[in-house]
Design a protein around this motif. Structure first.
Motif, PDB file in Angstrom:
ATOM      1  N   ALA A   1      -7.528  45.229  47.731  1.00 38.57           N
ATOM      2  CA  ALA A   1      -6.866  44.712  48.928  1.00 38.57           C
ATOM      3  C   ALA A   1      -5.486  44.147  48.598  1.00 38.57           C
ATOM      4  O   ALA A   1      -4.516  44.378  49.340  1.00 38.57           O
ATOM      5  CB  ALA A   1      -7.737  43.640  49.586  1.00 38.57           C
ATOM      6  N   LEU A   2      -5.367  43.408  47.501  1.00 35.32           N
ATOM      7  CA  LEU A   2      -4.072  42.869  47.100  1.00 35.32           C
ATOM      8  C   LEU A   2      -3.078  43.985  46.791  1.00 35.32           C
ATOM      9  O   LEU A   2      -1.904  43.919  47.183  1.00 35.32           O
ATOM     10  CB  LEU A   2      -4.246  41.975  45.875  1.00 35.32           C
ATOM     11  N   SER A   3      -3.537  45.008  46.088  1.00 36.99           N
ATOM     12  CA  SER A   3      -2.665  46.128  45.721  1.00 36.99           C
ATOM     13  C   SER A   3      -2.205  46.894  46.955  1.00 36.99           C
ATOM     14  O   SER A   3      -1.030  47.274  47.061  1.00 36.99           O
ATOM     15  CB  SER A   3      -3.398  47.074  44.756  1.00 36.99           C
ATOM     16  N   ALA A   4      -3.118  47.113  47.891  1.00 36.52           N
ATOM     17  CA  ALA A   4      -2.784  47.861  49.107  1.00 36.52           C
ATOM     18  C   ALA A   4      -1.817  47.099  49.994  1.00 36.52           C
ATOM     19  O   ALA A   4      -1.090  47.691  50.800  1.00 36.52           O
ATOM     20  CB  ALA A   4      -4.062  48.186  49.889  1.00 36.52           C
ATOM     21  N   ALA A   5      -1.762  45.774  49.857  1.00 42.46           N
ATOM     22  CA  ALA A   5      -0.890  44.963  50.709  1.00 42.46           C
ATOM     23  C   ALA A   5       0.562  44.958  50.244  1.00 42.46           C
ATOM     24  O   ALA A   5       1.443  44.521  50.990  1.00 42.46           O
ATOM     25  CB  ALA A   5      -1.406  43.530  50.757  1.00 42.46           C
ATOM     26  N   GLY A   6       0.822  45.441  49.022  1.00 47.45           N
ATOM     27  CA  GLY A   6       2.218  45.480  48.597  1.00 47.45           C
ATOM     28  C   GLY A   6       2.447  45.617  47.111  1.00 47.45           C
ATOM     29  O   GLY A   6       3.444  46.176  46.678  1.00 47.45           O
ATOM     30  N   GLY A   7       1.538  45.084  46.301  1.00 42.99           N
ATOM     31  CA  GLY A   7       1.764  45.076  44.861  1.00 42.99           C
ATOM     32  C   GLY A   7       1.630  46.426  44.194  1.00 42.99           C
ATOM     33  O   GLY A   7       2.272  46.693  43.177  1.00 42.99           O
ATOM     34  N   GLY A   8       0.773  47.293  44.749  1.00 44.78           N
ATOM     35  CA  GLY A   8       0.537  48.580  44.111  1.00 44.78           C
ATOM     36  C   GLY A   8      -0.241  48.428  42.815  1.00 44.78           C
ATOM     37  O   GLY A   8      -0.839  47.387  42.544  1.00 44.78           O
ATOM     38  N   SER A   9      -0.212  49.466  42.001  1.00 47.57           N
ATOM     39  CA  SER A   9      -1.062  49.490  40.800  1.00 47.57           C
ATOM     40  C   SER A   9      -0.688  48.427  39.787  1.00 47.57           C
ATOM     41  O   SER A   9      -1.537  47.984  39.000  1.00 47.57           O
ATOM     42  CB  SER A   9      -1.003  50.874  40.153  1.00 47.57           C
ATOM     43  N   THR A  10       0.564  47.995  39.784  1.00 48.63           N
ATOM     44  CA  THR A  10       0.969  47.002  38.787  1.00 48.63           C
ATOM     45  C   THR A  10       0.318  45.649  39.034  1.00 48.63           C
ATOM     46  O   THR A  10       0.164  44.853  38.108  1.00 48.63           O
ATOM     47  CB  THR A  10       2.508  46.868  38.752  1.00 48.63           C
ATOM     48  N   LEU A  11      -0.107  45.393  40.275  1.00 45.31           N
ATOM     49  CA  LEU A  11      -0.772  44.123  40.549  1.00 45.31           C
ATOM     50  C   LEU A  11      -2.072  44.013  39.761  1.00 45.31           C
ATOM     51  O   LEU A  11      -2.452  42.923  39.322  1.00 45.31           O
ATOM     52  CB  LEU A  11      -1.054  43.979  42.047  1.00 45.31           C
ATOM     53  N   ALA A  12      -2.743  45.154  39.567  1.00 44.06           N
ATOM     54  CA  ALA A  12      -3.993  45.127  38.811  1.00 44.06           C
ATOM     55  C   ALA A  12      -3.781  44.585  37.402  1.00 44.06           C
ATOM     56  O   ALA A  12      -4.703  44.009  36.809  1.00 44.06           O
ATOM     57  CB  ALA A  12      -4.597  46.525  38.750  1.00 44.06           C
ATOM     58  N   GLN A  13      -2.573  44.761  36.861  1.00 38.67           N
ATOM     59  CA  GLN A  13      -2.321  44.273  35.507  1.00 38.67           C
ATOM     60  C   GLN A  13      -2.411  42.751  35.416  1.00 38.67           C
ATOM     61  O   GLN A  13      -2.735  42.212  34.358  1.00 38.67           O
ATOM     62  CB  GLN A  13      -0.955  44.757  35.024  1.00 38.67           C
ATOM     63  N   LEU A  14      -2.127  42.039  36.516  1.00 32.51           N
ATOM     64  CA  LEU A  14      -2.289  40.585  36.523  1.00 32.51           C
ATOM     65  C   LEU A  14      -3.750  40.212  36.286  1.00 32.51           C
ATOM     66  O   LEU A  14      -4.054  39.223  35.614  1.00 32.51           O
ATOM     67  CB  LEU A  14      -1.811  40.002  37.842  1.00 32.51           C
ATOM     68  N   PHE A  15      -4.652  40.999  36.871  1.00 35.00           N
ATOM     69  CA  PHE A  15      -6.078  40.736  36.683  1.00 35.00           C
ATOM     70  C   PHE A  15      -6.550  41.220  35.318  1.00 35.00           C
ATOM     71  O   PHE A  15      -7.488  40.649  34.748  1.00 35.00           O
ATOM     72  CB  PHE A  15      -6.878  41.392  37.810  1.00 35.00           C
TER      73      PHE A  15
END
Length: 390
Positions: free
Chosen positions: A75-89
């Motif tokens: 959900a966070l990635s789909a809202a704007g961050g894209g695949s790079t947001l997963a790297q935070l997790f």
């Protein structure tokens, strides 16, 4: 099989979507241009309780599972961050959180898990080496005994998030490969300070995922204290697999979110774009069919990923499912973003419309954190019973 989400999970997805929208595509475009760590976004994620969704309640987490984390990341990635947001997790709840929650001592958990969950402590993991690559059992970084502790020497490459991390999960040999007896023996995990004498790093210039730096790391006789060992001395290989397999789940969730975001941007653009008369280009099957195909592929990857996460949470083997999901998600996300860019024409290539960033970022995950070829090797051997080919 029950595919229904609980009310708690639906509310969690709504929260993740809301927080993600607060740091939407414009925010990530700016951070990408500055090559800046998304400090504000990670703080917002942690303040909302999402950063510790799968970590123990006694340290401030929600005590839920990998299924819940996958839903949040998607959900966070789909809202704007894209695949790079997963790297935070990856760097924090996985590299730091899983390693500590599963294998850390009580003192280690007490010292670091609350700060991780609050977003006050960042982590990274030093695994990949220049001469080993995907063959992690060939790592040569070595920690030799020094009194009650160790001294670390070696080199790592393509390590994510080093400049913004305070702690580093180091994967090193404590018994040399030639002496270990089994290739999986003699590997240990250490959680050390990034700011330490003998530890240095330099950035790698790259195409995408610019919000998290990639670095080459050097260990020159770095002191490791006895209380910095994570888990069992010489028994770190199987502990590492628990970290890596959960990393697959988070990666896949980010890719599904990125592909979904790209399709949404393309559909919105195509609905407004008129070239031949009053009919929007979204009405053309030549635009519709590729996006519909990409959507179908993403949904299949999503279901396999949620299956992997559910198996993980119930304590059942999930390596095959996690690898299959990651393989298909990386391909599906690349396809979805490429077709979205095509649907938008020249504007798909413009930074203003965000898809080009998603395109650059998602390309990484065709070969990281595990390459497609190595996933196919795994499937051939473990699922099909075929002989090892390498």
């Amino acid at each position: 099989m029950d595919f229904q989400l609980s009310e708690e999970q639906r509310l969690m997805i709504e929260t993740a979507s809301r927080v993600g929208a607060e740091f939407g595509p414009d925010y990530w475009r700016e951070q990408d241009a500055k090559k800046s760590f998304p400090t504000e976004a990670w703080a917002g994620i942690c303040e909302s309780g999402l950063g510790g969704v799968s970590l123990p309640e006694e340290y401030g987490g929600s005590g839920l599972g990998m299924l819940d984390m996958a839903l949040v990341v998607e959900a966070l990635s789909a809202a704007g961050g894209g695949s790079t947001l997963a790297q935070l997790f990856m760097i924090n709840p996985i590299f730091g959180g899983v390693a500590l929650a599963k294998f850390g001592s009580k003192a280690q958990k007490d010292a670091m898990l609350p700060a991780l969950i609050q977003g006050k402590l960042n982590f990274c993991m030093a695994l990949t080496e220049p001469n080993a690559g995907s063959n992690s059992l060939e790592i040569r970084t070595f920690a030799h005994a020094d009194g009650q502790g160790w001294r670390l020497k070696g080199q790592k490459i393509w390590i994510t998030g080093v400049p913004d991390a305070q702690k580093m999960l180091v994967v090193a040999r404590t018994t040399r490969l030639e002496e270990a007896g089994r290739r999986t023996a003699g590997i240990s995990l250490f959680l050390i300070d990034v700011d330490r004498e003998g530890l240095s790093h330099q950035p790698i210039e790259k195409v995408g995922t610019n919000t998290l730096a990639s670095s080459t790391v050097y260990f020159d006789d770095v002191r490791i204290e006895p209380d910095e060992l994570i888990g069992t001395l010489d028994g770190g290989w199987h502990q590492l697999l628990d970290v890596l397999n959960t990393e697959r789940i988070v990666t896949t969730a980010g890719l599904v979110g990125a592909g979904s975001l790209a399709i949404r941007l393309a559909v919105d653009y195509a609905k407004d774009r008129k070239v031949f008369g009053d009919k929007p280009v979204a009405a053309y099957q030549g635009v519709q069919f590729p996006l519909a195909q990409a959507h179908a592929e993403l949904q299949c990857a999503r279901l396999m990923n949620l299956k992997a996460a559910s198996l993980c949470d119930t304590g059942l083997p999930y390596g095959s499912e996690a690898n299959i999901a990651k393989l298909i998600a990386a391909q599906a996300a690349s396809h979805a973003i490429e077709r979205s860019m095509q649907a938008m024409g020249g504007m798909g290539y413009a930074k203003e419309y965000h898809v080009e960033r998603l395109w650059r970022d998602a390309r990484l995950f065709r070969f990281a954190p595990v390459s497609e070829e190595m996933v196919l090797n795994f499937i051939a051997m473990h699922d099909l019973g075929m002989p090892k080919s390498y």
